[in-house]
Design a protein around this motif. Structure first.
Motif, PDB file in Angstrom:
ATOM      1  N   LEU A 148       0.704  -1.365  -0.050  1.00  0.00           N
ATOM      2  CA  LEU A 148       0.089  -0.102  -0.099  1.00  0.00           C
ATOM      3  C   LEU A 148       0.859   1.226  -0.039  1.00  0.00           C
ATOM      4  CD1 LEU A 148      -2.602  -0.984   2.449  1.00  0.00           C
ATOM      5  CD2 LEU A 148      -3.243  -0.942   0.048  1.00  0.00           C
ATOM      6  N   GLY A 149       1.859   1.198   0.683  1.00  0.00           N
ATOM      7  CA  GLY A 149       3.000   2.352   0.723  1.00  0.00           C
ATOM      8  C   GLY A 149       3.620   2.437  -0.558  1.00  0.00           C
ATOM      9  N   LEU A 151       2.000   1.717  -3.473  1.00  0.00           N
ATOM     10  CA  LEU A 151       0.993   2.209  -4.309  1.00  0.00           C
ATOM     11  C   LEU A 151       0.452   3.489  -4.031  1.00  0.00           C
ATOM     12  CD1 LEU A 151      -1.377   1.229  -6.109  1.00  0.00           C
ATOM     13  CD2 LEU A 151      -2.850   0.544  -4.215  1.00  0.00           C
ATOM     14  N   LEU A 152       0.682   4.051  -2.864  1.00  0.00           N
ATOM     15  CA  LEU A 152       0.235   5.430  -2.379  1.00  0.00           C
ATOM     16  C   LEU A 152       0.992   6.565  -2.485  1.00  0.00           C
ATOM     17  CD1 LEU A 152      -2.294   4.558   0.477  1.00  0.00           C
ATOM     18  CD2 LEU A 152      -3.051   4.955  -1.904  1.00  0.00           C
ATOM     19  N   LEU A 153       2.371   6.009  -2.303  1.00  0.00           N
ATOM     20  CA  LEU A 153       3.652   6.995  -1.915  1.00  0.00           C
ATOM     21  C   LEU A 153       4.503   7.073  -3.114  1.00  0.00           C
ATOM     22  CD1 LEU A 153       3.923   6.717   1.718  1.00  0.00           C
ATOM     23  CD2 LEU A 153       2.857   8.536   0.634  1.00  0.00           C
ATOM     24  N   THR A 154       4.433   6.229  -4.058  1.00  0.00           N
ATOM     25  CA  THR A 154       5.348   6.371  -5.126  1.00  0.00           C
ATOM     26  C   THR A 154       5.306   7.480  -5.861  1.00  0.00           C
ATOM     27  OG1 THR A 154       5.100   3.705  -5.532  1.00  0.00           O
ATOM     28  CG2 THR A 154       5.876   4.981  -7.414  1.00  0.00           C
ATOM     29  N   THR A 160       8.000   7.525   2.509  1.00  0.00           N
ATOM     30  CA  THR A 160       7.660   6.288   2.728  1.00  0.00           C
ATOM     31  C   THR A 160       8.623   5.396   3.773  1.00  0.00           C
ATOM     32  OG1 THR A 160       6.866   5.635   0.444  1.00  0.00           O
ATOM     33  CG2 THR A 160       7.035   3.909   1.955  1.00  0.00           C
ATOM     34  N   TRP A 238       0.218   0.402 -10.580  1.00  0.00           N
ATOM     35  CA  TRP A 238      -0.241   0.114  -9.469  1.00  0.00           C
ATOM     36  C   TRP A 238      -0.788  -1.317  -9.416  1.00  0.00           C
ATOM     37  CZ3 TRP A 238      -5.371  -1.717 -10.340  1.00  0.00           C
ATOM     38  CH2 TRP A 238      -5.663  -1.680 -11.770  1.00  0.00           C
ATOM     39  N   SER A 241       2.145  -2.984  -7.635  1.00  0.00           N
ATOM     40  CA  SER A 241       1.909  -2.929  -6.301  1.00  0.00           C
ATOM     41  C   SER A 241       0.767  -3.933  -5.531  1.00  0.00           C
ATOM     42  CB  SER A 241       1.681  -1.679  -5.816  1.00  0.00           C
ATOM     43  OG  SER A 241       2.682  -0.605  -6.033  1.00  0.00           O
TER      44      SER A 241
END
Length: 383
Positions: A148-149, A151-154, A160, A238, A241
């Motif tokens: 999830l990290g 996925l959301l913070l890339t 992260t 995504w 991930s």
């Protein structure tokens, strides 16, 4: 001590060490590599530090836990995780990054033996298998969070790692509050000083062989499955991930391995886990370009791998019946040794024969491993 009082902070700590500090690196590596500008060879060398540090520190942790008890080693693992994550997040070059990776890898070796010891000290015998396997499943929670990290913070990999470090600090405080101090040790303490050798211990040869073989097999999936999946189709970041999140999500089912062992026995649970692990390899090799099949393979691997490590954990404690710390240290150390061999051999095999053949080969090896099974009737651990 109540079961959940020890299990919950234990799960959080395993999630931090294995999931956030160790397994998140592979997901964040492409962005780190772009930022710090280093080669694939350097990436492989840095990644190997996780395994090297693990092999060294799990040996040290086993010995110190036997002598001093679990609290100090759990604290040491927390600090190694925290500083490892901070160094990776701050890294201006590959040397500081490598140092952070070394500390993160060290934390995974430090953390496993003391939880086995804590469970043998403060959890009643009939619940110990369940406690061990649920704490072990914390790896899956960490893998989910790392997915999830990513996925959301890339591509913000530094942020992260700082978030992961904050979560680890909270987990550290939680564990220090829960784990009793040395003065509170039970008089039923099973940890014994003295002989750390596995020579002559009944069942140790089978356990050791199985751990190495399964380490070799599983390393191919951990190291190359995401690359295989990515190369097989036109997938977005995504989707890549989510592949990792699926591994972690199904891995939570591994927490039920303790219950299955109680109902069906250790040998049956081991065979089921190794066969499912084999199917995961073969399924991905058949149709990696179809996302549903690839995700199914990821879920099957996640569930079977975490389940299997839980089985090895219980098997080890039953083989080293008077030393829970050694019972966890031996199979986990040899699993890591196998993973070093597996990563190198799978990489060479992929270079010569490609992903599909390699995954089928390692899947067949996992199937063969199902025959290196524990005795049908195994003595339960006593306190």
């Amino acid at each position: 001590m109540k079961l959940l009082r020890l299990i919950l902070p234990g799960i959080a700590m395993i999630a931090s060490t294995y999931g956030l500090a160790r397994f998140s690196f592979g997901l964040l590596l492409p962005d780190i590599q772009d930022s710090l500008q280093f080669s694939n060879l350097t990436s492989g060398t840095i990644s190997a530090l996780f395994y090297v540090a693990f092999c060294f520190t799990i040996t040290i942790s086993t010995i110190i836990t036997i002598k001093k008890g679990p609290r100090k080693m759990i604290f040491a693992a927390s600090l190694a995780t925290l500083f490892g994550l901070l160094l990776m997040g701050l890294a201006p070059n590959i040397y500081i990054l490598g140092l952070g990776v070394l500390l993160a890898g060290a934390s995974t070796g430090l953390v496993s033996p003391p939880y086995g010891a804590a469970i043998s000290l403060w959890i009643e015998e009939k619940k110990q298998g369940t406690a061990n396997t649920w704490i072990n499943s914390g790896t899956s929670i960490g893998i989910i969070l790392s997915g999830l990290g990513a996925l959301l913070l890339t591509p913000h990999w530094r942020i992260t790692y700082f978030i992961y470090a904050l979560l680890t600090f909270i987990t550290l405080l939680w564990n220090l509050k829960i784990i009793p101090k040395q003065s509170m040790y039970s008089t039923r303490m099973v940890l014994k000083r003295g002989d750390y050798s596995i020579k002559g211990v009944e069942g140790s040869v089978k356990l050791s062989t199985a751990s190495v073989v399964l380490g070799i097999c599983s390393a191919a999936f951990w190291t190359f499955s995401r690359s295989f999946f990515e190369s097989a189709g036109s997938y977005e970041d995504w989707q890549l991930s989510i592949f990792w999140v699926v591994i972690g999500s199904l891995g939570i089912l591994g927490g039920f391995s303790g219950s299955l062992i109680e109902k069906k026995g250790l040998a049956f649970s081991y065979r089921i886990a190794t066969v499912l692990l084999s199917f995961a390899f073969i399924l991905l090799a058949v149709s990696p370009e179809k996302w549903f099949i690839a995700y199914s393979a990821a879920g099957l691997f996640g569930g079977s791998y975490i389940f299997l490590t839980g089985v090895l954990l219980v098997w080890g404690i039953r083989v080293f019946i008077h030393n829970a710390s050694l019972g966890i240290g031996v199979p986990f150390l040899l699993l890591a040794v196998g993973q070093v061999i597996g990563s190198l051999s799978a990489g060479l095999c992929i270079g010569f024969f490609g992903y599909a053949f390699t995954f089928i080969l390692f899947g067949c090896a996992s199937l063969i491993a199902s025959f290196i099974n524990p005795k049908k009737k195994q003595t339960s651990p006593s306190i």
